[in-house]
Design an enzyme around this catalytic site. Structure first.
Site, PDB file in Angstrom:
ATOM      1  N   ASP A  90       2.327 -10.861  17.708  1.00 21.68           N
ATOM      2  CA  ASP A  90       2.204  -9.697  16.990  1.00 21.68           C
ATOM      3  C   ASP A  90       3.917  -9.413  16.552  1.00 21.68           C
ATOM      4  OD1 ASP A  90       1.315  -7.188  16.212  1.00 21.68           O
ATOM      5  OD2 ASP A  90       0.399  -6.766  17.997  1.00 21.68           O
TER       6      ASP A  90
ATOM      7  N   ARG B 257       0.890  -1.118   0.017  1.00 16.69           N
ATOM      8  CA  ARG B 257       0.205   0.026  -0.032  1.00 16.69           C
ATOM      9  C   ARG B 257       0.780   1.361   0.055  1.00 16.69           C
ATOM     10  NH1 ARG B 257      -3.557   2.914  -0.061  1.00 16.69           N
ATOM     11  NH2 ARG B 257      -5.282   3.133   1.040  1.00 16.69           N
TER      12      ARG B 257
ATOM     13  N   HIS C 275       7.044  -7.196   8.402  1.00 14.44           N
ATOM     14  CA  HIS C 275       6.546  -6.607   9.633  1.00 14.44           C
ATOM     15  C   HIS C 275       5.862  -7.571  10.624  1.00 14.44           C
ATOM     16  CE1 HIS C 275       7.427  -2.468   8.422  1.00 14.44           C
ATOM     17  NE2 HIS C 275       7.610  -2.783   7.222  1.00 14.44           N
TER      18      HIS C 275
ATOM     19  N   GLU D 262       3.829   3.757  21.447  1.00 14.54           N
ATOM     20  CA  GLU D 262       3.076   5.003  21.368  1.00 14.54           C
ATOM     21  C   GLU D 262       2.710   5.292  22.617  1.00 14.54           C
ATOM     22  OE1 GLU D 262       1.790   4.067  16.697  1.00 14.54           O
ATOM     23  OE2 GLU D 262       0.352   4.311  18.322  1.00 14.54           O
TER      24      GLU D 262
ATOM     25  N   GLY E  59       0.841   6.627   8.752  1.00 14.33           N
ATOM     26  CA  GLY E  59       1.377   5.414   9.577  1.00 14.33           C
ATOM     27  C   GLY E  59       2.903   5.930   9.961  1.00 14.33           C
ATOM     28  N   GLY E  60       3.342   5.204  10.783  1.00 12.05           N
ATOM     29  CA  GLY E  60       4.712   5.015  11.233  1.00 12.05           C
ATOM     30  C   GLY E  60       5.798   4.856  10.020  1.00 12.05           C
TER      31      GLY E  60
ATOM     32  N   VAL F   1       1.591   0.129  19.221  1.00 11.01           N
ATOM     33  CA  VAL F   1       0.689   0.825  20.186  1.00 11.01           C
ATOM     34  C   VAL F   1       1.220   0.780  21.439  1.00 11.01           C
ATOM     35  CG1 VAL F   1      -1.651   0.492  21.469  1.00 11.01           C
ATOM     36  CG2 VAL F   1      -1.627   0.294  18.940  1.00 11.01           C
ATOM     37  N   ALA F   2       2.019  -0.108  21.756  1.00  7.19           N
ATOM     38  CA  ALA F   2       2.646  -0.473  23.257  1.00  7.19           C
ATOM     39  C   ALA F   2       3.737   0.636  23.321  1.00  7.19           C
ATOM     40  CB  ALA F   2       3.379  -1.606  23.392  1.00  7.19           C
TER      41      ALA F   2
ATOM     42  N   ASP G  59      34.822 -35.532  -4.002  1.00  3.87           N
ATOM     43  CA  ASP G  59      33.397 -35.423  -3.659  1.00  3.87           C
ATOM     44  C   ASP G  59      33.056 -33.865  -3.793  1.00  3.87           C
ATOM     45  OD1 ASP G  59      32.663 -38.060  -2.266  1.00  3.87           O
ATOM     46  OD2 ASP G  59      34.929 -37.698  -1.759  1.00  3.87           O
TER      47      ASP G  59
ATOM     48  N   ASP H  49       7.246  -6.377   3.486  1.00  4.74           N
ATOM     49  CA  ASP H  49       6.313  -7.201   4.044  1.00  4.74           C
ATOM     50  C   ASP H  49       5.706  -8.498   3.428  1.00  4.74           C
ATOM     51  OD1 ASP H  49       4.991  -7.550   6.520  1.00  4.74           O
ATOM     52  OD2 ASP H  49       3.661  -6.044   6.466  1.00  4.74           O
TER      53      ASP H  49
HETATM   54  C1  GDG Z   1       1.808  -4.491  11.460  1.00  3.58           C
HETATM   55  C2  GDG Z   1       2.337  -5.745  12.527  1.00  3.58           C
HETATM   56  C3  GDG Z   1       4.191  -4.289  13.409  1.00  3.58           C
HETATM   57  C4  GDG Z   1      -4.708   2.365  15.794  1.00  3.58           C
HETATM   58  N1  GDG Z   1      -5.938   3.032  15.962  1.00  3.58           N
HETATM   59  C5  GDG Z   1      -5.866   4.151  15.332  1.00  3.58           C
HETATM   60  C6  GDG Z   1      -4.597   4.397  14.835  1.00  3.58           C
HETATM   61  N2  GDG Z   1      -3.820   3.437  15.058  1.00  3.58           N
HETATM   62  C7  GDG Z   1      -2.294   3.036  14.717  1.00  3.58           C
HETATM   63  C8  GDG Z   1      -1.677   3.039  15.753  1.00  3.58           C
HETATM   64  C9  GDG Z   1      -0.350   2.322  15.411  1.00  3.58           C
HETATM   65  C10 GDG Z   1      -1.069   1.473  14.344  1.00  3.58           C
HETATM   66  O1  GDG Z   1      -2.364   1.862  13.957  1.00  3.58           O
HETATM   67  C11 GDG Z   1      -1.085  -0.115  14.578  1.00  3.58           C
HETATM   68  O2  GDG Z   1       0.254  -0.592  14.528  1.00  3.58           O
HETATM   69  P1  GDG Z   1       0.442  -2.078  15.254  1.00  3.58           P
HETATM   70  O3  GDG Z   1       2.002  -2.289  15.439  1.00  3.58           O
HETATM   71  O4  GDG Z   1      -0.173  -2.174  16.750  1.00  3.58           O
HETATM   72  O5  GDG Z   1      -0.307  -3.350  14.378  1.00  3.58           O
HETATM   73  P2  GDG Z   1      -0.375  -3.751  12.929  1.00  3.58           P
HETATM   74  O6  GDG Z   1      -1.469  -2.617  11.987  1.00  3.58           O
HETATM   75  O7  GDG Z   1      -1.035  -5.233  12.823  1.00  3.58           O
HETATM   76  O8  GDG Z   1       1.116  -3.681  12.218  1.00  3.58           O
HETATM   77  C12 GDG Z   1       2.842  -4.994  13.823  1.00  3.58           C
HETATM   78  C13 GDG Z   1       3.468  -3.258  12.490  1.00  3.58           C
HETATM   79  O9  GDG Z   1       3.060  -3.885  11.310  1.00  3.58           O
HETATM   80  C14 GDG Z   1       4.970  -2.365  12.073  1.00  3.58           C
HETATM   81  O10 GDG Z   1       5.951  -3.324  11.634  1.00  3.58           O
HETATM   82  O11 GDG Z   1       4.181  -3.597  14.699  1.00  3.58           O
HETATM   83  O12 GDG Z   1       3.237  -6.298  14.491  1.00  3.58           O
HETATM   84  O13 GDG Z   1       1.087  -6.541  12.680  1.00  3.58           O
HETATM   85  O14 GDG Z   1       0.537   3.169  14.860  1.00  3.58           O
HETATM   86  O15 GDG Z   1      -1.452   4.107  16.439  1.00  3.58           O
HETATM   87  N3  GDG Z   1      -4.118   5.642  14.394  1.00  3.58           N
HETATM   88  C15 GDG Z   1      -4.911   6.514  14.274  1.00  3.58           C
HETATM   89  N4  GDG Z   1      -6.419   6.474  14.808  1.00  3.58           N
HETATM   90  C16 GDG Z   1      -6.763   5.107  15.354  1.00  3.58           C
HETATM   91  O16 GDG Z   1      -7.920   4.875  15.717  1.00  3.58           O
HETATM   92  N5  GDG Z   1      -4.794   7.795  13.812  1.00  3.58           N
END
Ligand code: GDG
Length: 724
Positions: free
Chosen positions: A371, A10, A164, A379, A29-30, A376-377, A499, A140
C-alpha cells in the site's frame, strides 16, 4: 497572476444521472479536502475526468459550466478510453506492477497507446487553462506521462508530481516494456513526491539504471533541469475525523451498533476491494485466531467493510468470490444463535457511520500486501479520542514508516498475525494509551494541510534553485554573438577538453580515439593563424600525443601537470614528486579486486580509478568509500583526491586545469576565449578565466560555473564548425 492547477485522473465530484437531470455532489476524499484551499482559490482550477459519459455536446457544455462554478475543468473520456487507458493500462498494467503483483500485469501495446493518447488529452486540457508561468500539480499513476508533455509545451512552468501508490524496486519496474518513456514522463516535473523514502529510493535507482542519470541527495540532473525527488508522507484531515468521532450522529450510530452487538468486541477492517489489500489473508488469520484461541469465540467479531471497486475487472470479480466464500465458511463453522463471527459489508458507508465504526472498534486490522500509504490506519488513530484501541499494521503499508507504535506485522505471516490479534485483544489499557497518544501526535502534526503546504513550498524551492543555479542554454542567439565576437578577434584562445566534450565517452578509455570528423575539424581550426587551440585534458601526455600530436595543437595533459606548445617539447608545470604512488597504488588495487570491471590508469603524476564499466550502483558506493579512504590518507600531504565522470583521481594538489589555463591566458593575452568542458575538473578552467570568456559546460548537469551550456558532444562539434 500565475495560477495553480491540480490535475488528477478523477475530479473530486460525483455526478449522477437521474431520469431527467444530472446531480452534482462533491466527493469527500482526503485529497479533495487537502487541496480544497488551493484549487478553490482565485483563478485556480482542478482538471480531471468527471466520471460521467456525456450524451451530447449540449450536455458536455452544461457539465462544463456547472463544474466551472466549483473551480473544476472536465476532461471528457469515452467508454473505450476508460476501458483501455484507465481499466486497461492504469489498473491492469501499472497498478499490479507497482504493487508487486507483476504476475497479474498485462503488457499490451494497444493499452499503452490509449494511455499515451489520454495523457495527451489531459495535456491539451491543462494547456487550454494555463499560462507559461503557472504552477501545475499532477497526481498519480494514471498520468505518469503528463509532466513531460506539459514541459514540452511550457518549458518554464512549475510542475509537481505526486505518486500515491508505491514505486517498485528497479527489478520489477524494468519488466515494463515502456519503462524509459514512463520515467522520462515523470521527470518532466520539477519536484517528484512519494509517500516514503523507500519509494523514492526505488525511483532514483530506476532512473540511474535505466536512463543513466545519476542523482545526489535526491536531485536528478537531466539534460535540461535539476529535478528534486523527495518523500512526503500524506496525512489526513485529523480534526475532521476527531470531531466526527464525537459528533452526536456518530454517537447515535455507536449506541445502535452496540445494542445489536451487545458485549462482543470489534475488530475493524476497511478497504476498497483490491488484491493488494490482503483481505482474504486477513480472513484466514481471523479463522486461525478462532481455532488457536477458542476463548475468543462469541467474544470477538470481525467487522469487515469492503468498498466495491473495479468489479468489472476479472481479477477483482474473482477476489470478491474468494472473500464471499471465506466469510461464508467462517460464519458457517463458528456462528452461534447469538454471535456472528464476521459482519461483512460489500458497500460504502457515509462518513458519520464510518466514524462510528472507527470509534467503536477496539482493534483495526490494516494488513495490505502493499500500500502506498493507507489512510484508513491514520483515520482510525484520529478517531480514537479516548486513546483506547490498537492498530495492527502491515509493514508493507507506507503508513508503517510513521506509525511505529502500531503492532507492525508481516501480512503473509498468518501465525504472527494471529499472535498480534491476540496481543491486541489482551493489551493493557495504559499501553494502548501510550501507543495511541504517540501516533495521534504524529498524525495530527503531519495532517493533510501540512502535507499540501510542504509539497507546494518545496515545489517553489525546487524552481528557485533551478533558476539560481542553472547555467543558461547556449541558444542560437548567444551562439551568433559568440561567432561574431570570434570573427572580430585577432588572438583567440580555444581551450577544449577532450573526453565527454570533443568525443563521447567510451567504456574503454583507450578506444575513444579521435574520429576522422574531429581530426578534420581540429585541423581546420588550427589552420587559422589567429587561433590558439589547446587540448586541455586529464589524459596522459603519451596518449594525447599519439592521437593528436601530428596537429599544430597546444596540449595541457594530466590536468595541468604536463604542458606542450605546438611543435615543442613537453615541460612540467613545475617540479613534482611521484614517490607517493608506491603507497597509494596498493590501496587502489584493493578496490579493483573488490569491484569487477573497474581498473587503474597510471599517469606520471597521478593515479586514476575508472569505474565506467562496473555495476553502476556498486561502483558508486565503492567510489564514495574510496573518496573518504583516500582523503584520509591524503590529509597532511600535498595530494588531492578528485571525483570526475566515473573516475576517482589522486594527484598533487595545487595544479589543475585552471592553473594551466591561467598561464596560457597570461602569456598570450587573448582577445577572445572559448572554453568547453564537461566534468568537474573543467570547473577549474571556468573559474580561472576572465568573466567575459565564453565558458561552456557540456552535458546533463546544469549546475556549473560556466556561463553557458550545451547538451552533448554533437552540439560542441556544431558550434566549432560555425567558427570555420
Ligand atoms: C491510494 C493508495 C494511499 C473507505 N471505505 C469507506 C470510505 N473509505 C475511505 C477511507 C480512506 C479511503 O477511502 C481509502 O484510502 P486508502 O489510503 O486506504 O487507500 P486507496 O483508496 O487505495 O488510496 C493508498 C492513498 O491513495 C492516498 O495517497 O494512502 O496507499 O492506494 O480515506 O476512509 N469512506 C467512506 N465510506 C466508506 O465506506 N465515506
Amino acid at each position: 497572476m500565475p495560477r495553480t492547477i491540480i490535475v488528477s485522473n478523477r475530479l473530486p465530484i460525483k455526478i449522477q444521472r437521474t431520469e431527467d437531470n444530472l446531480t452534482f455532489q462533491p466527493s469527500e476524499g482526503g485529497l479533495a479536502t487537502g487541496l480544497g484551499s488551493i484549487y478553490r482559490a482565485d483563478g485556480n482550477l482542478w482538471v480531471g475526468w468527471p466520471g460521467l459519459y456525456v450524451q451530447d455536446e449540449s450536455e458536455e457544455e452544461y457539465v462544463r459550466q456547472q463544474l466551472a462554478e466549483d473551480s473544476m475543468a472536465p476532461v471528457f473520456l469515452t467508454e473505450a478510453e476508460i476501458r483501455d487507458y484507465y481499466e486497461g493500462f492504469s489498473n491492469g498494467t501499472l497498478w499490479p506492477t507497482f504493487h508487486y503483483f507483476a504476475q497479474l500485469a498485462r503488457y499490451d501495446d494497444v493499452l499503452w497507446e490509449a494511455y499515451k493518447a489520454v495523457n495527451e488529452k489531459f495535456c491539451q486540457a491543462v494547456l487550454a487553462q494555463t499560462g507559461p508561468n503557472d504552477t501545475i500539480w499532477v497526481h498519480d499513476y494514471q498520468l505518469l506521462l503528463l509532466p513531460e508533455m506539459l514541459r514540452k509545451a511550457r518549458p518554464d512552468a512549475t510542475i509537481g508530481f505526486f505518486l500515491h501508490i508505491p514505486f517498485p524496486s528497479h527489478e520489477l519496474f524494468r519488466v515494463l516494456p515502456w519503462r524509459e518513456e514512463l520515467l522520462r514522463g515523470v521527470l518532466g516535473a520539477d519536484l517528484i513526491g512519494f509517500h516514503t523514502f523507500g519509494d523514492m529510493r526505488h525511483f532514483l535507482n530506476s532512473v540511474s539504471q535505466l536512463l543513466g542519470l545519476p542523482s545526489q541527495n535526491g536531485q536528478v540532473e537531466t539534460a535540461t533541469r535539476t529535478v528534486l525527488v523527495d518523500a512526503f508522507p500524506m496525512g489526513i484531515d485529523y480534526a475532521r475525523y476527531a470531531e466526527a468521532a464525537v459528533s452526536p450522529q456518530a454517537q447515535n450510530h455507536v449506541r445502535e451498533y452496540r445494542e445489536a452487538l451487545r458485549e462482543v468486541r470489534v475488530i475493524l477492517s476497511i478497504d476498497r476491494l483490491d488484491y493488494t489489500k490482503g483481505i482474504a489473508q486477513r480472513l484466514r488469520a481471523f479463522d486461525l485466531l478462532l481455532q488457536r484461541y477458542p476463548e475468543w469465540r462469541s467474544q470477538v467479531s470481525l467487522l469487515m467493510v469492503v468498498v466495491p471497486s473495479r468489479d468489472q475487472v476479472a481479477q477483482y470479480a474473482s477476489l470478491k468470490e474468494e472473500i464471499d466464500e471465506l466469510v461464508g465458511r467462517i460464519n458457517a463453522q463458528y456462528r452461534t444463535i447469538s454471535w456472528n463471527p464476521v459482519h461483512y459489508f460489500y458497500r460504502s458507508f457515509p462518513l458519520e457511520e464510518l466514524a462510528a465504526l472507527y470509534k467503536m472498534a477496539e482493534v483495526a486490522l490494516v494488513t495490505p500486501m502493499r500500500d502506498g500509504m493507507n489512510l484508513v490506519a491514520k483515520e482510525f488513530v484520529a478517531s480514537k479520542t479516548d486513546q483506547r484501541g490498537v492498530l495492527i499494521l502491515s509493514e508493507r503499508a507506507g503508513a508503517a514508516r510513521e506509525l511505529s507504535d502500531a503492532l507492525i506485522i508481516n501480512p503473509t505471516d498468518t501465525g504472527k498475525l494471529v499472535e498480534a490479534l491476540h496481543e491486541a485483544l489482551v493489551m493493557p489499557e495504559d499501553e494502548q494509551i501510550t501507543r495511541m497518544a504517540n501516533m495521534q501526535a504524529l498524525v495530527q502534526q503531519y495532517d493533510i494541510f501540512s502535507w499540501t503546504k510542504l509539497f507546494m513550498d518545496r515545489l517553489q524551492y525546487a524552481k528557485e534553485q533551478q533558476l539560481t543555479l542553472a547555467t543558461t542554454m547556449l541558444t542560437t542567439k548567444v551562439a551568433q554573438r559568440l561567432v561574431s565576437e570570434y570573427q572580430g578577434a585577432k588572438r583567440r584562445l580555444l581551450l577544449l577538453d577532450y573526453d565527454g566534450t570533443l568525443t563521447p565517452f567510451h567504456n574503454n578509455p583507450q578506444r575513444a580515439q579521435p574520429d576522422q570528423e574531429l581530426r578534420l575539424l581540429l585541423r581546420a581550426l588550427t589552420d587559422n593563424p589567429n587561433n590558439q587551440v589547446v587540448i586541455i585534458s586529464g589524459r596522459d601526455r603519451a596518449t594525447l600525443e599519439s592521437w593528436l600530436g601530428h596537429l599544430p595543437l597546444d596540449f595541457i595533459a594530466e590536468h595541468g601537470v604536463w604542458l606542450r606548445r605546438a611543435g615543442q617539447e613537453w615541460t612540467l608545470f613545475q617540479e613534482l614528486r611521484a614517490d607517493w604512488k608506491r603507497d597509494i597504488r596498493p590501496v587502489l588495487d584493493l578496490y579493483v579486486n573488490r569491484t569487477t570491471g573497474s581498473f587503474i590508469e597510471e599517469k606520471d603524476y597521478s593515479l586514476v580509478w575508472h569505474f565506467r564499466r562496473a555495476d553502476a550502483e556498486l561502483a558508486a558506493g565503492r567510489a564514495r568509500e574510496m573518496m573518504s579512504h583516500l582523503t584520509f590518507l591524503a590529509s597532511n600531504t600535498d595530494l588531492q583526491v578528485l571525483e570526475g565522470n566515473k573516475v576517482v583521481e589522486i594527484k598533487t594538489a595545487g595544479i589543475h586545469k585552471g592553473t594551466a589555463a591561467a598561464r596560457w591566458v597570461s602569456v598570450h593575452e587573448p582577445d577572445f576565449i572559448l572554453a568547453l568542458g564537461d566534468d568537474r575538473t573543467d570547473e577549474d578552467t571556468f573559474r580561472a578565466l576572465p568573466s567575459d570568456a565564453y565558458t561552456v559546460k557540456v552535458g546533463s548537469a546544469p549546475r556549473s560555473l560556466a556561463r553557458f551550456r550545451v547538451a552533448s558532444t554533437t552540439e560542441v562539434r556544431n558550434l566549432l564548425r560555425q567558427l570555420l
